[in-house]
Design a protein around this motif. Structure first.
Motif, PDB file in Angstrom:
ATOM      1  N   GLY A  30     -12.634   6.483 -14.116  1.00 41.42           N
ATOM      2  CA  GLY A  30     -13.446   7.638 -13.774  1.00 41.42           C
ATOM      3  C   GLY A  30     -13.020   8.183 -12.424  1.00 41.42           C
ATOM      4  O   GLY A  30     -11.843   8.204 -12.077  1.00 41.42           O
ATOM      5  N   ASP A  31     -13.993   8.644 -11.629  1.00 41.73           N
ATOM      6  CA  ASP A  31     -13.692   9.224 -10.327  1.00 41.73           C
ATOM      7  C   ASP A  31     -13.245   8.194  -9.313  1.00 41.73           C
ATOM      8  O   ASP A  31     -12.507   8.506  -8.381  1.00 41.73           O
ATOM      9  N   VAL A  32     -13.698   6.962  -9.448  1.00 43.88           N
ATOM     10  CA  VAL A  32     -13.361   5.925  -8.469  1.00 43.88           C
ATOM     11  C   VAL A  32     -12.062   5.245  -8.877  1.00 43.88           C
ATOM     12  O   VAL A  32     -11.929   4.742  -9.990  1.00 43.88           O
ATOM     13  N   THR A  33     -11.111   5.236  -7.973  1.00 46.42           N
ATOM     14  CA  THR A  33      -9.796   4.680  -8.244  1.00 46.42           C
ATOM     15  C   THR A  33      -9.376   3.752  -7.121  1.00 46.42           C
ATOM     16  O   THR A  33      -9.915   3.794  -6.020  1.00 46.42           O
ATOM     17  N   SER A  34      -8.396   2.899  -7.409  1.00 51.07           N
ATOM     18  CA  SER A  34      -7.770   2.091  -6.364  1.00 51.07           C
ATOM     19  C   SER A  34      -6.269   2.358  -6.399  1.00 51.07           C
ATOM     20  O   SER A  34      -5.673   2.492  -7.463  1.00 51.07           O
ATOM     21  N   VAL A  35      -5.691   2.480  -5.220  1.00 50.60           N
ATOM     22  CA  VAL A  35      -4.256   2.738  -5.089  1.00 50.60           C
ATOM     23  C   VAL A  35      -3.653   1.619  -4.258  1.00 50.60           C
ATOM     24  O   VAL A  35      -4.058   1.389  -3.116  1.00 50.60           O
ATOM     25  N   SER A  36      -2.682   0.900  -4.831  1.00 44.38           N
ATOM     26  CA  SER A  36      -1.984  -0.175  -4.132  1.00 44.38           C
ATOM     27  C   SER A  36      -0.526   0.217  -3.954  1.00 44.38           C
ATOM     28  O   SER A  36       0.157   0.532  -4.930  1.00 44.38           O
ATOM     29  N   LEU A  37      -0.064   0.198  -2.722  1.00 44.81           N
ATOM     30  CA  LEU A  37       1.314   0.565  -2.413  1.00 44.81           C
ATOM     31  C   LEU A  37       2.006  -0.588  -1.712  1.00 44.81           C
ATOM     32  O   LEU A  37       1.429  -1.224  -0.821  1.00 44.81           O
ATOM     33  N   SER A  38       3.245  -0.872  -2.091  1.00 44.45           N
ATOM     34  CA  SER A  38       4.048  -1.900  -1.446  1.00 44.45           C
ATOM     35  C   SER A  38       5.501  -1.450  -1.457  1.00 44.45           C
ATOM     36  O   SER A  38       6.061  -1.192  -2.529  1.00 44.45           O
ATOM     37  N   PHE A  39       6.085  -1.326  -0.274  1.00 37.63           N
ATOM     38  CA  PHE A  39       7.467  -0.831  -0.197  1.00 37.63           C
ATOM     39  C   PHE A  39       8.107  -1.316   1.104  1.00 37.63           C
ATOM     40  O   PHE A  39       7.421  -1.541   2.107  1.00 37.63           O
ATOM     41  N   PRO A  40       9.438  -1.499   1.107  1.00 35.76           N
ATOM     42  CA  PRO A  40      10.133  -1.988   2.299  1.00 35.76           C
ATOM     43  C   PRO A  40      10.381  -0.871   3.313  1.00 35.76           C
ATOM     44  O   PRO A  40      10.200   0.310   3.014  1.00 35.76           O
ATOM     45  N   GLY A  41      10.803  -1.266   4.500  1.00 36.86           N
ATOM     46  CA  GLY A  41      11.158  -0.307   5.536  1.00 36.86           C
ATOM     47  C   GLY A  41      10.156  -0.303   6.677  1.00 36.86           C
ATOM     48  O   GLY A  41       9.125  -0.973   6.627  1.00 36.86           O
ATOM     49  N   SER A  42      10.480   0.460   7.716  1.00 37.98           N
ATOM     50  CA  SER A  42       9.605   0.579   8.883  1.00 37.98           C
ATOM     51  C   SER A  42       9.166   2.023   9.053  1.00 37.98           C
ATOM     52  O   SER A  42       9.938   2.955   8.813  1.00 37.98           O
ATOM     53  N   LEU A  43       7.941   2.200   9.495  1.00 35.53           N
ATOM     54  CA  LEU A  43       7.337   3.522   9.629  1.00 35.53           C
ATOM     55  C   LEU A  43       7.381   4.004  11.071  1.00 35.53           C
ATOM     56  O   LEU A  43       7.257   3.214  12.014  1.00 35.53           O
ATOM     57  N   ASP A  44       7.556   5.293  11.228  1.00 28.84           N
ATOM     58  CA  ASP A  44       7.476   5.910  12.550  1.00 28.84           C
ATOM     59  C   ASP A  44       6.018   5.923  12.997  1.00 28.84           C
ATOM     60  O   ASP A  44       5.139   6.408  12.269  1.00 28.84           O
ATOM     61  N   LEU A  45       5.739   5.389  14.173  1.00 32.44           N
ATOM     62  CA  LEU A  45       4.364   5.222  14.628  1.00 32.44           C
ATOM     63  C   LEU A  45       3.612   6.538  14.680  1.00 32.44           C
ATOM     64  O   LEU A  45       2.500   6.656  14.172  1.00 32.44           O
ATOM     65  N   GLU A  46       4.200   7.547  15.309  1.00 35.01           N
ATOM     66  CA  GLU A  46       3.499   8.822  15.462  1.00 35.01           C
ATOM     67  C   GLU A  46       3.262   9.497  14.121  1.00 35.01           C
ATOM     68  O   GLU A  46       2.191  10.068  13.878  1.00 35.01           O
ATOM     69  N   GLN A  47       4.251   9.414  13.234  1.00 32.53           N
ATOM     70  CA  GLN A  47       4.099  10.081  11.936  1.00 32.53           C
ATOM     71  C   GLN A  47       3.022   9.424  11.081  1.00 32.53           C
ATOM     72  O   GLN A  47       2.176  10.110  10.505  1.00 32.53           O
ATOM     73  N   ILE A  48       3.033   8.087  11.001  1.00 37.22           N
ATOM     74  CA  ILE A  48       2.020   7.425  10.172  1.00 37.22           C
ATOM     75  C   ILE A  48       0.647   7.554  10.809  1.00 37.22           C
ATOM     76  O   ILE A  48      -0.372   7.665  10.118  1.00 37.22           O
ATOM     77  N   ASN A  49       0.619   7.583  12.140  1.00 41.79           N
ATOM     78  CA  ASN A  49      -0.649   7.750  12.837  1.00 41.79           C
ATOM     79  C   ASN A  49      -1.240   9.130  12.558  1.00 41.79           C
ATOM     80  O   ASN A  49      -2.435   9.279  12.295  1.00 41.79           O
ATOM     81  N   ASP A  50      -0.378  10.146  12.595  1.00 46.42           N
ATOM     82  CA  ASP A  50      -0.837  11.504  12.313  1.00 46.42           C
ATOM     83  C   ASP A  50      -1.287  11.638  10.863  1.00 46.42           C
ATOM     84  O   ASP A  50      -2.293  12.294  10.561  1.00 46.42           O
ATOM     85  N   TRP A  51      -0.525  11.000   9.949  1.00 46.08           N
ATOM     86  CA  TRP A  51      -0.907  11.093   8.527  1.00 46.08           C
ATOM     87  C   TRP A  51      -2.263  10.437   8.309  1.00 46.08           C
ATOM     88  O   TRP A  51      -3.138  11.009   7.641  1.00 46.08           O
ATOM     89  N   MET A  52      -2.454   9.227   8.870  1.00 48.74           N
ATOM     90  CA  MET A  52      -3.702   8.517   8.663  1.00 48.74           C
ATOM     91  C   MET A  52      -4.875   9.302   9.246  1.00 48.74           C
ATOM     92  O   MET A  52      -5.939   9.418   8.628  1.00 48.74           O
ATOM     93  N   GLY A  53      -4.674   9.850  10.450  1.00 49.75           N
ATOM     94  CA  GLY A  53      -5.741  10.637  11.059  1.00 49.75           C
ATOM     95  C   GLY A  53      -6.101  11.856  10.232  1.00 49.75           C
ATOM     96  O   GLY A  53      -7.285  12.153  10.019  1.00 49.75           O
TER      97      GLY A  53
END
Length: 433
Positions: A335-358
């Motif tokens: 229904g409307d309630v879903t769960s999303v699980s993500l798992s992937f290699p690599g390193s994230l850019d701090l500012e970019q992931i911070n901006d995306w999360m915000g």
């Protein structure tokens, strides 16, 4: 290097250094800290799931060695065994009962925050008295003294003398859990003294599938917020199935069907199958559901389940299960309630992931029930560990990445109408090339 929370749950520009610690240690590559706040557990569940039976089991048990304060809702399934009650008192408009094993039971009529502050204040007074050379009268004498103090109009003190080891809040069967969760996360006076240990959701094995299929809002949300799900009345469920009263002749329901439906909504919660609320009290008061130190273990268990065709959920009894294979998906939709699980290699850019999360939480905070994750941040030696509820987000630099360890990212979101493909694409766009 700083990992700020982009205005979510903190003031603008807030954040923490990679080396900031909450009494953090790194022995054996792990980290931990001591939190001396009062642990609290929220018990929720739809009408008739068996919350009151569970509470009576907790309160009547003395083997667990804990003094537990229980807060019941005025319109909840109030049914504490009166044989357990040693003394009753009304303090500032709230009913408080002292039980004969030293536990307390309170009925909140008006303001939960007010009642919590009363309990905190009285516990503090009791702790202060305990450090003095003369600890005063024993519990029975203390109750008599407090009755007299109350009659004299002096500052009221809890009938238990104030001391308790753990706090349990029972919601009504029709309640949405978030307002109570939010009380522990956003009310400063409460958050300083009490830490939310976890959310326990009870479901009725005989009726939970119907509630899920009908998208009963309260049931879906109670499952989505849970750290532990107790499937109660398994004996009645199995008797019902043997009579052919559920699931249809071609595909009778078994417990694995319930487990899959629950995990489709919430892949992070532990699942127990019980009869008549038969749960070890300690198993519901040591969840660590909001403990950052436990996030790696939670994600590891969730990943093991995702990569196994065997259901490794917890059982308190032996029950029959389907023996067939089932297809694994990282995106569960019920229904409307879903769960999303993500798992992937690599390193994230701090500012970019911070901006995306915000940005994501600013736009979708009301739709995100729970989230947990471990991130590999470019040029960080530590893992970044986070968890959150709606817009309440917290993170910390955790254990060091080991030299032979593959740097990777593991994230789980639970919420309404989450678009896995879109989220995965946007998050992976933050990877350092």
């Amino acid at each position: 290097v700083r990992a700020r929370v982009s205005g979510v749950g903190e003031s603008e520009g807030g954040g923490m250094d990679a080396g900031d610690a909450m009494a953090m240690t790194t022995e054996d590559g792990d980290f931990a800290w001591v939190d001396d706040r009062i642990p609290a557990t929220i018990i929720t569940g739809f009408l008739g799931a068996g919350k009151t039976t569970l509470l009576n089991r907790v309160l009547e048990g003395e083997h667990h060695g804990m003094r537990i304060a229980v807060i019941e809702n005025e319109f909840g399934e109030i049914g504490i065994d009166q044989e357990l009650v040693a003394f009753k008192e009304e303090i500032e408009g709230e009913n408080i009962m002292l039980l004969n094993n030293g536990c307390m039971c309170c009925t909140v009529r008006t303001d939960l925050v007010k009642l919590l502050n009363i309990l905190i204040e009285n516990r503090h007074k009791d702790t202060t008295k305990a450090t003095e050379p003369d600890n005063g009268p024993a519990t029975d004498d203390m109750a008599q003294q407090q009755r007299q103090e109350s009659k004299n109009g002096s500052t009221p003190v809890s009938v238990s003398g104030g001391h308790f080891d753990h706090l349990i809040i029972e919601t009504t069967g029709l309640a949405h859990p978030m307002p109570i969760i939010g009380t522990f996360l956003t009310e400063e006076s409460i958050a300083e003294a009490i830490r939310l240990d976890g959310v326990v959701t009870m479901v009725d094995a005989c009726h939970v599938m119907k509630h899920i299929d009908q998208q009963t809002d309260e049931v879906i949300e109670q499952i989505a917020y849970a750290d532990k799900i107790i499937v109660n009345k398994v004996d009645l469920f199995e008797a019902q199935q043997q009579k052919g009263e559920g699931g249809g002749a071609k595909h009778p329901l078994v417990l694995d069907d319930i487990a899959r439906a629950l995990r489709a909504i919430n892949p992070l919660a532990a699942i127990s199958f019980v009869e008549r609320g038969g749960v070890d009290p300690r198993s519901i008061v040591t969840l660590g559901g909001f403990d950052l130190a436990k996030v790696p273990e939670d994600l590891r268990q969730q990943e093991e389940h995702n990569h196994s065709h065997n259901h490794d959920h917890e059982h308190d009894h032996d029950h029959k299960h389907h023996d067939h294979e089932h297809e694994h998906h990282h995106h569960h939709d019920h229904g409307d309630v879903t769960s999303v699980s993500l798992s992937f290699p690599g390193s994230l850019d701090l500012e970019q992931i911070n901006d995306w999360m915000g940005f994501f939480l600013t736009q979708r905070s009301e739709d995100v029930y729970r989230m947990k994750g471990i991130l590999s941040i470019h040029q960080w030696e530590e893992k970044f560990i986070f968890q959150g509820v709606h817009a309440q987000f917290e993170g910390i630099a955790g254990a060091l990445w080991k030299p032979d360890e593959t740097r990777s990212n593991k994230i789980v979101f639970i919420g309404k109408k989450l678009n896995r493909d879109e989220m995965e694409r946007e998050i992976k766009a933050c990877l350092v090339a």
